[in-house]
Structure formats: C-alpha cells, structure tokens
Design a protein around this motif. Sequence first.
Motif, PDB file in Angstrom:
ATOM      1  N   ASP A 294      38.698  32.814  33.113  1.00  0.00           N
ATOM      2  CA  ASP A 294      40.014  32.159  33.159  1.00  0.00           C
ATOM      3  C   ASP A 294      41.058  33.259  33.245  1.00  0.00           C
ATOM      4  OD1 ASP A 294      40.429  33.128  30.486  1.00  0.00           O
ATOM      5  OD2 ASP A 294      39.447  31.332  29.687  1.00  0.00           O
ATOM      6  N   ASN A 295      42.307  32.920  33.041  1.00  0.00           N
ATOM      7  CA  ASN A 295      43.375  33.904  33.231  1.00  0.00           C
ATOM      8  C   ASN A 295      43.366  35.021  32.202  1.00  0.00           C
ATOM      9  OD1 ASN A 295      44.353  32.566  35.474  1.00  0.00           O
ATOM     10  ND2 ASN A 295      45.766  31.293  34.294  1.00  0.00           N
ATOM     11  N   THR A 296      42.658  34.834  31.092  1.00  0.00           N
ATOM     12  CA  THR A 296      42.681  35.850  30.027  1.00  0.00           C
ATOM     13  C   THR A 296      41.304  36.396  29.675  1.00  0.00           C
ATOM     14  OG1 THR A 296      42.551  34.113  28.326  1.00  0.00           O
ATOM     15  CG2 THR A 296      44.759  34.833  28.997  1.00  0.00           C
ATOM     16  N   THR A 297      40.233  35.798  30.207  1.00  0.00           N
ATOM     17  CA  THR A 297      38.878  36.189  29.811  1.00  0.00           C
ATOM     18  C   THR A 297      38.085  36.656  31.021  1.00  0.00           C
ATOM     19  OG1 THR A 297      38.950  34.429  28.145  1.00  0.00           O
ATOM     20  CG2 THR A 297      36.795  35.446  28.589  1.00  0.00           C
ATOM     21  N   HIS A 340      43.650  28.470  42.824  1.00  0.00           N
ATOM     22  CA  HIS A 340      44.084  28.681  41.441  1.00  0.00           C
ATOM     23  C   HIS A 340      42.958  28.226  40.521  1.00  0.00           C
ATOM     24  CE1 HIS A 340      48.003  29.240  43.260  1.00  0.00           C
ATOM     25  NE2 HIS A 340      47.935  28.020  43.778  1.00  0.00           N
ATOM     26  N   THR A 341      42.516  29.101  39.639  1.00  0.00           N
ATOM     27  CA  THR A 341      41.365  28.809  38.781  1.00  0.00           C
ATOM     28  C   THR A 341      41.483  27.489  38.020  1.00  0.00           C
ATOM     29  OG1 THR A 341      40.847  31.152  38.549  1.00  0.00           O
ATOM     30  CG2 THR A 341      39.955  29.686  36.877  1.00  0.00           C
ATOM     31  N   PRO A 342      42.647  27.144  37.449  1.00  0.00           N
ATOM     32  CA  PRO A 342      42.720  25.871  36.704  1.00  0.00           C
ATOM     33  C   PRO A 342      42.456  24.629  37.568  1.00  0.00           C
ATOM     34  CG  PRO A 342      44.578  27.306  36.148  1.00  0.00           C
ATOM     35  CD  PRO A 342      43.890  27.922  37.326  1.00  0.00           C
ATOM     36  N   ASP A 343      42.490  24.798  38.896  1.00  0.00           N
ATOM     37  CA  ASP A 343      42.272  23.646  39.788  1.00  0.00           C
ATOM     38  C   ASP A 343      40.795  23.393  40.091  1.00  0.00           C
ATOM     39  OD1 ASP A 343      44.981  23.271  39.964  1.00  0.00           O
ATOM     40  OD2 ASP A 343      45.212  24.362  41.857  1.00  0.00           O
ATOM     41  N   LEU A 344      39.889  24.082  39.409  1.00  0.00           N
ATOM     42  CA  LEU A 344      38.463  23.976  39.744  1.00  0.00           C
ATOM     43  C   LEU A 344      37.972  22.530  39.708  1.00  0.00           C
ATOM     44  CD1 LEU A 344      35.796  25.528  40.399  1.00  0.00           C
ATOM     45  CD2 LEU A 344      35.346  25.503  37.945  1.00  0.00           C
ATOM     46  N   ARG A 345      38.284  21.808  38.639  1.00  0.00           N
ATOM     47  CA  ARG A 345      37.831  20.422  38.509  1.00  0.00           C
ATOM     48  C   ARG A 345      38.401  19.555  39.634  1.00  0.00           C
ATOM     49  NH1 ARG A 345      33.950  18.592  34.633  1.00  0.00           N
ATOM     50  NH2 ARG A 345      34.373  19.493  32.590  1.00  0.00           N
ATOM     51  N   LYS A 346      39.670  19.750  39.939  1.00  0.00           N
ATOM     52  CA  LYS A 346      40.313  18.973  40.988  1.00  0.00           C
ATOM     53  C   LYS A 346      39.647  19.243  42.337  1.00  0.00           C
ATOM     54  CE  LYS A 346      44.808  18.501  43.287  1.00  0.00           C
ATOM     55  NZ  LYS A 346      46.194  19.008  43.349  1.00  0.00           N
ATOM     56  N   GLU A 444      39.355  39.883  53.664  1.00  0.00           N
ATOM     57  CA  GLU A 444      38.751  40.152  52.363  1.00  0.00           C
ATOM     58  C   GLU A 444      38.628  38.833  51.591  1.00  0.00           C
ATOM     59  OE1 GLU A 444      37.490  42.656  50.735  1.00  0.00           O
ATOM     60  OE2 GLU A 444      37.899  44.308  52.126  1.00  0.00           O
ATOM     61  N   VAL A 445      37.398  38.460  51.239  1.00  0.00           N
ATOM     62  CA  VAL A 445      37.154  37.287  50.408  1.00  0.00           C
ATOM     63  C   VAL A 445      36.387  37.757  49.173  1.00  0.00           C
ATOM     64  CG1 VAL A 445      36.026  35.042  50.228  1.00  0.00           C
ATOM     65  CG2 VAL A 445      37.119  35.712  52.379  1.00  0.00           C
ATOM     66  N   THR A 446      37.000  37.618  48.017  1.00  0.00           N
ATOM     67  CA  THR A 446      36.380  38.081  46.776  1.00  0.00           C
ATOM     68  C   THR A 446      36.257  36.910  45.809  1.00  0.00           C
ATOM     69  OG1 THR A 446      37.343  40.274  47.062  1.00  0.00           O
ATOM     70  CG2 THR A 446      36.551  39.709  44.857  1.00  0.00           C
ATOM     71  N   LEU A 447      35.025  36.599  45.444  1.00  0.00           N
ATOM     72  CA  LEU A 447      34.771  35.508  44.499  1.00  0.00           C
ATOM     73  C   LEU A 447      34.584  36.112  43.104  1.00  0.00           C
ATOM     74  CD1 LEU A 447      32.281  33.338  46.606  1.00  0.00           C
ATOM     75  CD2 LEU A 447      34.743  33.089  46.402  1.00  0.00           C
ATOM     76  N   ASN A 448      35.699  36.416  42.464  1.00  0.00           N
ATOM     77  CA  ASN A 448      35.636  36.993  41.117  1.00  0.00           C
ATOM     78  C   ASN A 448      36.286  36.069  40.096  1.00  0.00           C
ATOM     79  OD1 ASN A 448      38.278  37.263  41.874  1.00  0.00           O
ATOM     80  ND2 ASN A 448      38.457  39.438  41.353  1.00  0.00           N
ATOM     81  N   SER A 449      36.320  34.774  40.428  1.00  0.00           N
ATOM     82  CA  SER A 449      36.782  33.731  39.512  1.00  0.00           C
ATOM     83  C   SER A 449      35.990  32.469  39.836  1.00  0.00           C
ATOM     84  CB  SER A 449      38.294  33.510  39.682  1.00  0.00           C
ATOM     85  OG  SER A 449      38.596  33.134  41.012  1.00  0.00           O
TER      86      SER A 449
END
Length: 476
Positions: A294-297, A340-346, A444-449
């Motif tokens: 997430d944004n902090t971990t 945006h990471t918080p949108d994963l469920r959506k 550049e495509v980086t899947l780090n989230s």
Amino acid sequence: MAPAGLSLGAAILCLLAWAGLAAGDRVYVHPFHLLVYSKSNCDQLEKPSVETPPDPTFTPVPIQTKSSAVDEEALWEQLVRATEKLEAEDRLRASEVGLLLNFMGFHMYKTLSETWSVASGAVFSPVALFSTLTSFYVGALDPTASRLQAFLGVPGEGQGCTSRLDGHKVLSSLQTIQGLLVAQGGASSQARLLLSTVVGLFTAPGLHLKQPFVQSLSSFAPITLPRSLDLSTDPNLAAEKINRFMQSVTGWNMGRALTAVSPDSTLLFNAYVHFQGKMKGFSLLPGLKEFWVDNTTSVSVPMLSGTGIFHFWSDSQNNLSVTRVPLSANTYLLLIQPHHTPDLRKVEALTFQHNFLTRMKNLSPRAIHLTMPQLTLKASYDLQDLLAQAKLPTLLGAEANLSKISDANLRVGKVLNSVLFELKADGEQAPESVPQPAGPEALEVTLNSPFLLAVLERSSGALHFLGRVSRPLSAE
C-alpha cells in the motif's frame, strides 16, 4: 427452470444461446450440441435390452499404503500427446467448454474474492472448478444430475435425452484444454509450461467406489488417488494425514491445504493443480526489490525483467492498464494494473466479468520493458462453501443422488481445489553491473504494487487462472 442460485454468467450464456436459436424458422439445434448426447447414443441408451450388470466396485487402500511420486514431466508429455491428433470437432467442443467455464469462473471468482482481505494475494482455477463439478455430474443421477447440469450452464431440463449433457465429452474436452495450454509443437520440444492435476479421493474405511467413475476422472486428472482413512474419530488428525500424504506424493508445498474435515463425512474430493510458467526472454534481477503493498508498506521480493513487443492498453477512463505477455505459442499472461493502488477492488470488479475477452481486443502491440515480481501463489478453497454462497448449499449435500460414485449413502465433506501457481524467468540472473536495456522507444511498465493476472489459452479461449497479487512471497 434453472434452480435458484444458477451462476449469473451461465444464466446469461444460456439465455443468449436460446434467444439466438429462436430467430428464424430452422431445425432446432441445441446451443451446446457437441457436448450433449447424440441421437444415436440416446437410441442405444433407451433401447430395451437385457439388464446390464452392476458396475464393478473396489475399496480404496489405506492412506498409509506406499505411493509412487508424481512424475510431472510424464504428465506434461501425456497432455501434449492428447493434442497431437485433434480434429476440428474436438477443438470446437473445447471452445464450447471454454465458454462455459469462463462464465462460471468469473462468477465464482467474484464470490470467492469477497472473502479475501485486500492485503492477501490469491489464485483461482476456473478449469479445476469446472472439472470438479463435471466429475460430480458424471457420478450423479437425477435430480442431482439435472441440477448440476443447470449449474454448469447447459440448458436441458425437460428437453429429453438429446439435451442431456454427456459428462465424458466434457471431461475429454477439459483434457484438450489443458493440453493446448502446454503444447509447444510436439512432445519432443522443450516444455516451458507445466500443468499437473492430481485428484485425491479420501473415503471412510470400507466404502466401495465404482470403477467406471474413478476411471472417468483420468481425462482431466491423469493421477487419481483413492485412499481410505478414519475421518470421524479425530477430524484434525485426518486432515493432517491427508496433507502429509499429498505433500509426499506430489512434492508440492501447498501449506495446510486442508484444515479439518467434518466427522460425518464419508467422501472427500480434493483436486490439486500445479502450474509452472517460464517467461521467455526474462531474467531474474539481482537482489531483492521493493513491492509496495500500500502507500506506506513495502516488502522485498525477487523481480523479473524483460524487453519485447507485447500488447498493451491503458484505459484512462477506468484507471487501469493491461499488458499481454506470451507464455507460449498458445498461451498469454494478462497483467492488469490499477493506476492507483486503492482502486484494486474496483478494477477487479470491472475487469473480471463476462465481457473480459471482448475488452482485451483493445490491446495493441508496442515495445515494452516489463519488470514484475517472480510469483508463487497458493490458494485452497472449498467448493461446498462456494455452493452455499451461490444459494445451493444442498447440491452436494446429504440428499444428493451420487449413485454412480458409490452405492453407499455418501456424505460428501469438503470438496477442495488447491492451486500452486509459479511464474519464473527462463534466463539466468541478470548481471548486477549491467542495467536492463529498455530501448529508446520502449514503454516502462513496472508492477511493483498490487495487480491482477489471468492466464488465457487462445485456441479454446479458456481462462486457466485468475489471480490477485497483493503481497508476493519472498524467495524460498
């Protein structure tokens, strides 16, 4: 009428199929005519004849009986051989099954994913789910067989024998679907993808299983292991024995796939699937890299990197991007990343639905430098729980007619699907001092989230795996 709880996707599919047939004045052809009994088969089945002898039965050996280890290379060769002499009708039949299992898979994935926490990663196999339910259909008589056929998405109630699903054709098509996933142009070519399925049938001591039923499972699960053990005295110990047995036979580290059994169970049906993919042209980056949960971990995980012409689509309206990477001549890895990471469920709810493959037609080729985690995903889920959530808690309950599995009054306990999904680089580790070249025009495509994934076999259109990657495992 379909029973309450029929999967939404399957219901839509059936309605579309029947609606299409209503147009025009034509001879009726069942929408899944390649999967149902032919008229000649029905004539044979309905012909009055001498009473057929009862199916032979056997008693499973005790679980402590020594068993040979699973040879995954031999299983791969067997799958490849099964695709070498496919006829056009075989491929069409596989496409029909692929359509059905995709619709059911999306609906059941949604049901299952609602039980996962946002921070958890998991993987789901629509093929294993559909294969398991088809196996029970093969072992069922009415009314259970009709209810299972409706749940599998094939209309047939009240339509006579030629609308009745031929479970053996479906299981054969599922073998074709598995073979197409791993086929690389012949058994002599190097395997980049491994797919192994093992079924454990665990029974109470003294219970007799019917040989034709167990033999029918070999189509989608070449290794079926019927074993008996005491399921009632100590359910936790029984679960531990089953886990140890499967670990020793397969060598797959699936954790504690089975946690407990119901003490009144007399049959457990457990399907175990191992997938291992190698990404051509990718290398393992030196050291560990940060993956932001997430944004902090963040966690430190091994990462893969590679450059190539991949298919890509950025959907700015829905804030997601899709990258399609070939795993073999027939198979694609689809990587769906929310902006945006918080949108994963959506994004998950928007993406994994019945129009998924149509939306994937928006992808276009371009040069991409892709960086993503090396993956090891594990998941186990009980189909009994999924059926309960689909409002069909009694489909495989105490009243189910499973007389083609055993003459005993079966009490089916857990029906487990366990998946071990591994994705690695096919190359050696990249040198630490040499940066990965991206090229002047490479995106550049980086899947780090957190992101989503799907594995698609294009010939049948079947989705073999759907998954969510929220916290990749560190190197083992």
